[in-house]
Design a protein around this motif. Structure first.
Motif, short mmCIF file in Angstrom:
data_model
loop_
_atom_site.label_atom_id
_atom_site.label_comp_id
_atom_site.label_asym_id
_atom_site.label_seq_id
_atom_site.Cartn_x
_atom_site.Cartn_y
_atom_site.Cartn_z
N HIS A 170 0.83 -1.21 0.00
CA HIS A 170 0.00 0.00 0.00
C HIS A 170 0.86 1.26 0.00
CE1 HIS A 170 -3.63 2.37 0.89
NE2 HIS A 170 -2.83 3.10 1.65
N LEU A 171 1.91 1.26 0.81
CA LEU A 171 2.74 2.46 0.92
C LEU A 171 3.54 2.71 -0.36
CD1 LEU A 171 4.02 2.03 4.58
CD2 LEU A 171 2.58 3.88 3.73
N LEU A 172 4.12 1.65 -0.93
CA LEU A 172 4.97 1.82 -2.11
C LEU A 172 4.15 2.04 -3.38
CD1 LEU A 172 7.81 -0.79 -1.51
CD2 LEU A 172 7.97 1.69 -1.34
N ALA A 173 3.12 1.22 -3.59
CA ALA A 173 2.37 1.27 -4.84
C ALA A 173 1.36 2.40 -4.85
CB ALA A 173 1.67 -0.06 -5.09
N LEU A 174 0.66 2.61 -3.73
CA LEU A 174 -0.41 3.61 -3.72
C LEU A 174 0.07 4.96 -3.22
CD1 LEU A 174 -3.35 1.38 -2.45
CD2 LEU A 174 -2.64 1.87 -4.79
N HIS A 175 0.64 5.00 -2.01
CA HIS A 175 1.11 6.28 -1.47
C HIS A 175 2.43 6.71 -2.08
CE1 HIS A 175 -1.80 7.33 1.68
NE2 HIS A 175 -2.02 6.03 1.73
N GLY A 176 3.11 5.82 -2.79
CA GLY A 176 4.35 6.18 -3.45
C GLY A 176 4.14 6.49 -4.92
N LEU A 177 3.92 5.44 -5.73
CA LEU A 177 3.83 5.62 -7.18
C LEU A 177 2.58 6.39 -7.58
CD1 LEU A 177 5.03 2.09 -8.38
CD2 LEU A 177 6.33 4.22 -8.31
N LEU A 178 1.44 6.08 -6.97
CA LEU A 178 0.21 6.75 -7.37
C LEU A 178 0.23 8.24 -7.04
CD1 LEU A 178 -2.54 5.97 -8.64
CD2 LEU A 178 -3.47 5.89 -6.34
N THR A 179 0.96 8.61 -6.01
CA THR A 179 1.03 10.02 -5.60
C THR A 179 2.20 10.74 -6.28
OG1 THR A 179 0.30 9.17 -3.46
CG2 THR A 179 0.82 11.48 -3.54
N MET A 180 2.97 10.05 -7.11
CA MET A 180 4.14 10.67 -7.75
C MET A 180 3.80 11.94 -8.54
SD MET A 180 6.96 9.06 -10.38
CE MET A 180 7.41 7.72 -9.29
N PRO A 181 2.68 11.99 -9.31
CA PRO A 181 2.39 13.25 -10.02
C PRO A 181 2.23 14.45 -9.09
CG PRO A 181 1.08 11.45 -10.90
CD PRO A 181 1.75 10.92 -9.68
N VAL A 182 1.67 14.23 -7.90
CA VAL A 182 1.53 15.32 -6.94
C VAL A 182 2.90 15.79 -6.48
CG1 VAL A 182 0.59 16.00 -4.69
CG2 VAL A 182 -0.72 14.48 -6.20
N TYR A 183 3.77 14.84 -6.15
CA TYR A 183 5.13 15.20 -5.74
C TYR A 183 5.87 15.89 -6.89
CZ TYR A 183 4.37 12.15 -1.71
OH TYR A 183 3.89 11.57 -0.57
N GLY A 184 5.65 15.42 -8.12
CA GLY A 184 6.29 16.07 -9.27
C GLY A 184 5.85 17.51 -9.42
N TRP A 185 4.55 17.77 -9.22
CA TRP A 185 4.05 19.15 -9.28
C TRP A 185 4.69 20.01 -8.19
CZ3 TRP A 185 1.94 23.21 -11.37
CH2 TRP A 185 1.33 24.18 -10.57
N LEU A 186 4.80 19.46 -7.00
CA LEU A 186 5.40 20.22 -5.89
C LEU A 186 6.87 20.52 -6.17
CD1 LEU A 186 3.83 18.38 -2.82
CD2 LEU A 186 3.09 20.51 -3.89
N LEU A 187 7.60 19.58 -6.74
CA LEU A 187 9.00 19.84 -7.10
C LEU A 187 9.10 20.88 -8.21
CD1 LEU A 187 10.66 16.29 -7.03
CD2 LEU A 187 11.16 18.23 -5.54
N LEU A 188 8.18 20.83 -9.17
CA LEU A 188 8.19 21.83 -10.24
C LEU A 188 7.98 23.22 -9.67
CD1 LEU A 188 8.13 22.59 -13.26
CD2 LEU A 188 5.66 22.15 -13.23
N VAL A 189 7.03 23.36 -8.76
CA VAL A 189 6.79 24.65 -8.12
C VAL A 189 8.00 25.07 -7.31
CG1 VAL A 189 5.39 25.86 -6.40
CG2 VAL A 189 4.30 24.36 -8.07
N SER A 190 8.62 24.14 -6.62
CA SER A 190 9.81 24.44 -5.82
C SER A 190 10.94 24.95 -6.68
CB SER A 190 10.25 23.19 -5.06
OG SER A 190 11.38 23.44 -4.27
N ALA A 191 11.06 24.44 -7.91
CA ALA A 191 12.12 24.89 -8.81
C ALA A 191 11.79 26.21 -9.49
CB ALA A 191 12.38 23.82 -9.87
N TRP A 192 10.52 26.52 -9.61
CA TRP A 192 10.11 27.71 -10.38
C TRP A 192 9.83 28.93 -9.51
CZ3 TRP A 192 5.21 30.02 -10.12
CH2 TRP A 192 5.00 31.06 -11.05
N ALA A 193 9.14 28.73 -8.40
CA ALA A 193 8.68 29.87 -7.60
C ALA A 193 9.85 30.58 -6.93
CB ALA A 193 7.69 29.39 -6.53
#
Length: 241
Positions: A170-193
């Motif tokens: 559950h942690l790796l497949a759902l809270h990890g991989l499934l949530t990756m787009p959210v983390y990617g968005w947060l990293l994009l904002v962190s690099a841009w803002a």
């Protein structure tokens, strides 16, 4: 390349010790709270014995599920906070200039940073949650033995090995991989803002959800976002019985 990647991960953990210190502090608070709850355990187990098999198992598993859920939420929040500040903080204190002088590509740096919330944090949460469950079982066994009660129903209902493997998936497949787009968005904002990265990370999704609700009367974007944040639990069928 593998050696450089491992060192990039070690650098992230070395610079952000709170990534594992905060979950440890959370685990200490939870085990202390369970210690208070366990005082009434003998009376509760006596009441549970009168229930049916499925109800008995659900009642016994309730505190373990609560502990696991709180640790999951803590892992998600810590991962999100880390991503929002991962690149913005390095640009703010100019440490990015030093790291860019090392033989590590920008791609490897970003991959190492996304690996922290997607892989490392779920593993940290899993290890701590399993340790909490073991401590809870041992403490419950000692308390029940002191009261002259058997802890066999407790161990049978919890199913430590099977539940631990399910939790890891559950942690790796759902809270990890499934949530990756959210983390990617947060990293994009962190690099841009340039300032207030948290506001830039939160306000655009909220604005999109609000405009969709007003203009179309639907909540598809909000549901998609919640499904990513919750690990897709609301889309899973309810267990029978």
């Amino acid at each position: 390349m593998i050696r450089h990647f491992v060192w990039a991960l070690r650098r992230e953990l070395w610079e952000n010790r709170w990534l594992y210190l905060m979950p440890v502090a959370m685990a200490v608070l939870l085990v202390a709270g369970f210690g208070v709850y366990a005082i009434k355990l003998p009376a509760q187990m006596a009441a549970v014995a009168a229930l049916g098999a499925s109800q008995q198992r659900a009642a016994i598993l309730a505190p373990y599920d609560v502990i696991a859920g709180l640790m999951m939420i803590a892992g998600l929040l810590i991962g999100a906070i880390y991503c929002v500040d991962a690149l913005h903080g390095e640009r703010r204190d100019r440490s990015v200039l030093f790291w860019k002088s090392l033989p590590v590509s920008d791609l490897m740096t970003v991959v190492a940073k996304i690996t922290i919330p997607v892989v490392v944090m779920p593993l940290v949460v899993w290890v701590l949650t399993v340790a909490l469950h073991v401590a809870m079982l041992l403490a419950s066994t000692a308390i029940l033995a002191a009261a002259g009660q058997s802890a066999a129903p407790l161990w049978t209902s919890v199913g430590l090995v099977s539940n631990s493997l399910t939790l890891l998936y559950h942690l790796l497949a759902l809270h990890g991989l499934l949530t990756m787009p959210v983390y990617g968005w947060l990293l994009l904002v962190s690099a841009w803002a340039t300032r207030a990265p948290f506001a830039w990370a939160v306000l655009p999704p909220l604005a999109i959800a609000f405009l969709e609700s007003v203009a179309l009367g639907t909540t598809h974007f909000a549901q998609l976002l919640l499904s990513r944040l919750s690990g897709g639990l609301e889309s899973m069928p309810a267990p029978a019985g």
